[in-house]
Design a protein around this motif. Structure first.
Motif, PDB file in Angstrom:
ATOM      1  N   GLN A 189       0.802  -1.222   0.000  1.00  0.00           N
ATOM      2  CA  GLN A 189       0.000   0.000   0.000  1.00  0.00           C
ATOM      3  C   GLN A 189       0.835   1.273   0.000  1.00  0.00           C
ATOM      4  O   GLN A 189       0.374   2.325  -0.401  1.00  0.00           O
ATOM      5  N   GLY A 190       2.044   1.211   0.512  1.00  0.00           N
ATOM      6  CA  GLY A 190       2.898   2.392   0.558  1.00  0.00           C
ATOM      7  C   GLY A 190       2.486   3.353   1.663  1.00  0.00           C
ATOM      8  O   GLY A 190       1.733   3.021   2.580  1.00  0.00           O
ATOM      9  N   LEU A 191       2.993   4.567   1.553  1.00  0.00           N
ATOM     10  CA  LEU A 191       2.730   5.612   2.537  1.00  0.00           C
ATOM     11  C   LEU A 191       1.245   5.937   2.586  1.00  0.00           C
ATOM     12  O   LEU A 191       0.616   6.165   1.550  1.00  0.00           O
ATOM     13  N   GLU A 192       0.699   5.966   3.796  1.00  0.00           N
ATOM     14  CA  GLU A 192      -0.717   6.278   3.983  1.00  0.00           C
ATOM     15  C   GLU A 192      -0.835   7.484   4.921  1.00  0.00           C
ATOM     16  O   GLU A 192       0.110   7.836   5.637  1.00  0.00           O
ATOM     17  N   ARG A 193      -2.005   8.069   4.928  1.00  0.00           N
ATOM     18  CA  ARG A 193      -2.230   9.264   5.749  1.00  0.00           C
ATOM     19  C   ARG A 193      -1.937   9.006   7.224  1.00  0.00           C
ATOM     20  O   ARG A 193      -1.425   9.872   7.924  1.00  0.00           O
ATOM     21  N   ARG A 194      -2.222   7.816   7.706  1.00  0.00           N
ATOM     22  CA  ARG A 194      -1.971   7.501   9.117  1.00  0.00           C
ATOM     23  C   ARG A 194      -0.480   7.612   9.449  1.00  0.00           C
ATOM     24  O   ARG A 194      -0.118   7.998  10.561  1.00  0.00           O
ATOM     25  N   HIS A 195       0.391   7.298   8.495  1.00  0.00           N
ATOM     26  CA  HIS A 195       1.835   7.449   8.725  1.00  0.00           C
ATOM     27  C   HIS A 195       2.197   8.929   8.856  1.00  0.00           C
ATOM     28  O   HIS A 195       2.980   9.310   9.728  1.00  0.00           O
ATOM     29  N   VAL A 196       1.631   9.742   7.975  1.00  0.00           N
ATOM     30  CA  VAL A 196       1.884  11.179   8.009  1.00  0.00           C
ATOM     31  C   VAL A 196       1.404  11.752   9.343  1.00  0.00           C
ATOM     32  O   VAL A 196       2.117  12.527   9.994  1.00  0.00           O
ATOM     33  N   ASP A 197       0.212  11.363   9.752  1.00  0.00           N
ATOM     34  CA  ASP A 197      -0.328  11.854  11.019  1.00  0.00           C
ATOM     35  C   ASP A 197       0.566  11.450  12.190  1.00  0.00           C
ATOM     36  O   ASP A 197       0.796  12.244  13.112  1.00  0.00           O
ATOM     37  N   ARG A 198       1.089  10.233  12.159  1.00  0.00           N
ATOM     38  CA  ARG A 198       1.993   9.772  13.225  1.00  0.00           C
ATOM     39  C   ARG A 198       3.274  10.605  13.232  1.00  0.00           C
ATOM     40  O   ARG A 198       3.763  11.017  14.284  1.00  0.00           O
ATOM     41  N   LEU A 199       3.833  10.871  12.052  1.00  0.00           N
ATOM     42  CA  LEU A 199       5.055  11.675  11.954  1.00  0.00           C
ATOM     43  C   LEU A 199       4.835  13.093  12.467  1.00  0.00           C
ATOM     44  O   LEU A 199       5.706  13.672  13.107  1.00  0.00           O
ATOM     45  N   LEU A 200       3.661  13.643  12.203  1.00  0.00           N
ATOM     46  CA  LEU A 200       3.362  15.002  12.652  1.00  0.00           C
ATOM     47  C   LEU A 200       3.032  15.067  14.143  1.00  0.00           C
ATOM     48  O   LEU A 200       3.346  16.052  14.812  1.00  0.00           O
ATOM     49  N   ALA A 201       2.411  14.009  14.673  1.00  0.00           N
ATOM     50  CA  ALA A 201       1.966  14.018  16.069  1.00  0.00           C
ATOM     51  C   ALA A 201       3.131  14.009  17.051  1.00  0.00           C
ATOM     52  O   ALA A 201       3.084  14.698  18.073  1.00  0.00           O
ATOM     53  N   ARG A 202       4.154  13.231  16.771  1.00  0.00           N
ATOM     54  CA  ARG A 202       5.267  13.107  17.713  1.00  0.00           C
ATOM     55  C   ARG A 202       6.598  13.018  16.966  1.00  0.00           C
ATOM     56  O   ARG A 202       7.209  11.953  16.895  1.00  0.00           O
ATOM     57  N   PRO A 203       7.056  14.135  16.432  1.00  0.00           N
ATOM     58  CA  PRO A 203       8.357  14.087  15.749  1.00  0.00           C
ATOM     59  C   PRO A 203       9.474  13.806  16.747  1.00  0.00           C
ATOM     60  O   PRO A 203       9.360  14.161  17.919  1.00  0.00           O
ATOM     61  N   PRO A 204      10.538  13.160  16.299  1.00  0.00           N
ATOM     62  CA  PRO A 204      11.656  12.895  17.200  1.00  0.00           C
ATOM     63  C   PRO A 204      12.288  14.194  17.678  1.00  0.00           C
ATOM     64  O   PRO A 204      12.344  15.175  16.933  1.00  0.00           O
ATOM     65  N   ARG A 205      12.730  14.204  18.911  1.00  0.00           N
ATOM     66  CA  ARG A 205      13.329  15.390  19.527  1.00  0.00           C
ATOM     67  C   ARG A 205      14.583  14.993  20.276  1.00  0.00           C
ATOM     68  O   ARG A 205      14.768  13.835  20.616  1.00  0.00           O
ATOM     69  N   GLY A 206      15.361  15.980  20.603  1.00  0.00           N
ATOM     70  CA  GLY A 206      16.545  15.744  21.418  1.00  0.00           C
ATOM     71  C   GLY A 206      17.733  15.349  20.575  1.00  0.00           C
ATOM     72  O   GLY A 206      17.633  15.138  19.371  1.00  0.00           O
ATOM     73  N   ARG A 207      18.844  15.238  21.207  1.00  0.00           N
ATOM     74  CA  ARG A 207      20.093  14.890  20.533  1.00  0.00           C
ATOM     75  C   ARG A 207      20.260  13.384  20.562  1.00  0.00           C
ATOM     76  O   ARG A 207      20.126  12.741  21.600  1.00  0.00           O
TER      77      ARG A 207
END
Length: 175
Positions: free
Chosen positions: A147-165
């Motif tokens: 199926q490839g990239l789906e909207r749920r993946h985008v939403d997950r990436l936007l909801a909690r982007p990685p932070r910190g070093r």
């Protein structure tokens, strides 16, 4: 503080094997192969660019900028080079059973140079995905290659982007 990196694969992520019939993919012939691409993915990636610095992490390498980016409405992106990568001292050790699926891991860690990142690919060792769940500095998302990239993946990436070093490459070897 710079934005986290978002490493993007093409085949299986932006070029799915057998998407749903109503998924709005256009057929392209590139290098003698049929490639399915969607401008919807381009729109999602432009949305993600507000949170991440996008980087191609695909064996298409520079060909992604020449062929994939224009087809989905993206400007050229930086590229992680995998071809000819020579393992270097301090690279993470990869179990024999993961040599193929983890081939991108050391080049990605070297490219990131300690920056937080997300990696979207259809071939990521399950061990790396499990270990990344407890880290704030990276997010590894395996995508169904059918199926490839789906909207749920985008939403997950936007909801909690990685932070910190992130840890140094040596500190990342086990993860």
């Amino acid at each position: 503080m710079p934005k986290p990196l978002l490493f993007l694969d093409v085949d299986g992520v932006l070029n799915p094997l057998c998407p749903y019939p109503d998924a709005e993919f256009d057929t392209h012939t590139l290098f003698g192969h049929t490639v399915l691409l969607s401008t919807r993915h381009g729109a999602w990636l432009r949305e993600l660019a507000g949170t991440y610095d996008l980087v191609w992490a695909t064996t298409w390498e520079e060909h992604a900028n020449a062929h994939i980016a224009p087809a989905i409405g993206l400007d050229p992106l930086p590229v992680v080079t995998f071809t000819g990568y020579v393992p270097q001292p301090g690279d993470p050790r990869v179990p024999l059973m993961e040599l193929f699926s983890a081939a991108k891991w050391a080049p990605l860690l070297r490219y990131a140079e300690g920056r937080p990142f997300a990696w979207v690919d259809d071939v990521i060792p399950p061990r790396l995905v499990r270990r990344s769940r407890w880290r704030r500095d990276r997010l590894l998302l395996r995508v169904d290659p059918g199926q490839g990239l789906e909207r749920r993946h985008v939403d997950r990436l936007l909801a909690r982007p990685p932070r910190g070093r992130a840890l140094s490459l040596r500190g990342s070897a086990a993860s």
